[in-house]
Design a protein around this motif. Structure first.
Motif, PDB file in Angstrom:
ATOM      1  N   VAL A  68      -6.997 -11.759   0.477  1.00 39.94           N
ATOM      2  CA  VAL A  68      -6.687 -10.770   1.518  1.00 39.94           C
ATOM      3  C   VAL A  68      -7.925 -10.540   2.379  1.00 39.94           C
ATOM      4  CG1 VAL A  68      -6.044  -8.364   1.945  1.00 39.94           C
ATOM      5  CG2 VAL A  68      -4.853  -9.680   0.183  1.00 39.94           C
ATOM      6  N   PHE A  97      -1.532  -6.154   6.760  1.00 42.86           N
ATOM      7  CA  PHE A  97      -1.862  -5.371   5.570  1.00 42.86           C
ATOM      8  C   PHE A  97      -0.693  -4.473   5.168  1.00 42.86           C
ATOM      9  CE2 PHE A  97      -3.870  -2.189   2.950  1.00 42.86           C
ATOM     10  CZ  PHE A  97      -4.734  -2.957   2.174  1.00 42.86           C
ATOM     11  N   LEU A 141       1.893  -6.502   3.552  1.00 40.78           N
ATOM     12  CA  LEU A 141       1.522  -6.826   2.177  1.00 40.78           C
ATOM     13  C   LEU A 141       1.811  -5.665   1.227  1.00 40.78           C
ATOM     14  CD1 LEU A 141      -1.895  -8.693   2.518  1.00 40.78           C
ATOM     15  CD2 LEU A 141       0.226  -9.611   1.589  1.00 40.78           C
TER      16      LEU A 141
END
Length: 178
Positions: free
Chosen positions: A44, A62, A65
């Motif tokens: 990440v 993000f 995710l």
């Protein structure tokens, strides 16, 4: 460059004040922990550090995710962090948020490492003594490490009390070599 804790502090305080004002400290603590775990992943961090990604795209990736693990207010917080290129601070922000909550609740997490398994009576007594000394409610966790030989190693926030035989032998060896 400023230390991570210094950079994270205003974000942690802002998140804490928002969550406290909305009676959502528990939810925010959990969501921050989830976001921090995701931000700590090497893959990440690699993707988010690509210069070709705009801050808006970083935030959206993000948030995607995190999925349903974060609320809309947390998603907005992530957008603010991304806009300021601070997504990598999420683990430190999460830790500071937890400290602020513990300070508010007058509680502290204490981790005890002992050479042998502690009885429940010993755990209760240790928890009571530390609670009085630290003037906080103590949440005690423990583990065993036979390399200590005997005694205890206690970690409570920034405080470390080394009452282990291994620690005492190390101090004695250091004193003899000086």
């Amino acid at each position: 460059m400023a230390e991570l804790s210094t950079l994270a502090r205003p974000y942690a305080r802002a998140a804490f004040e928002y969550a406290d004002g909305h009676s959502a400290l528990d939810a925010w603590l959990e969501e921050l922990a989830t976001a921090a775990a995701i931000a700590a992943e090497a893959r990440v961090r690699e993707v988010l550090s690509r210069p070709a990604l705009t801050t808006e795209k970083q935030a959206e990736l993000f948030i995607e995710l995190c999925g349903e693990a974060i609320s809309a207010p947390m998603a907005n917080f992530v957008r603010v962090l991304a806009a300021n290129r601070r997504l990598t601070l999420l683990p430190e922000i999460s830790a500071q948020f937890a400290e602020l909550r513990a300070a508010r609740e007058k509680s502290i997490d204490v981790h005890v490492i002992s050479a042998y398994e502690l009885s429940q009576e010993a755990r209760d007594r240790l928890s009571d003594v530390l609670g009085k000394r630290l003037e906080r409610e103590v949440r005690l966790s423990s583990e065993t490490d036979s390399s200590l030989l005997g005694g205890l190693l206690i970690r409570a926030g920034d405080t470390v009390i080394d009452g282990s035989v291994r620690g005492r032998l190390n101090k004695l060896a250091e004193a003899l070599t000086n």
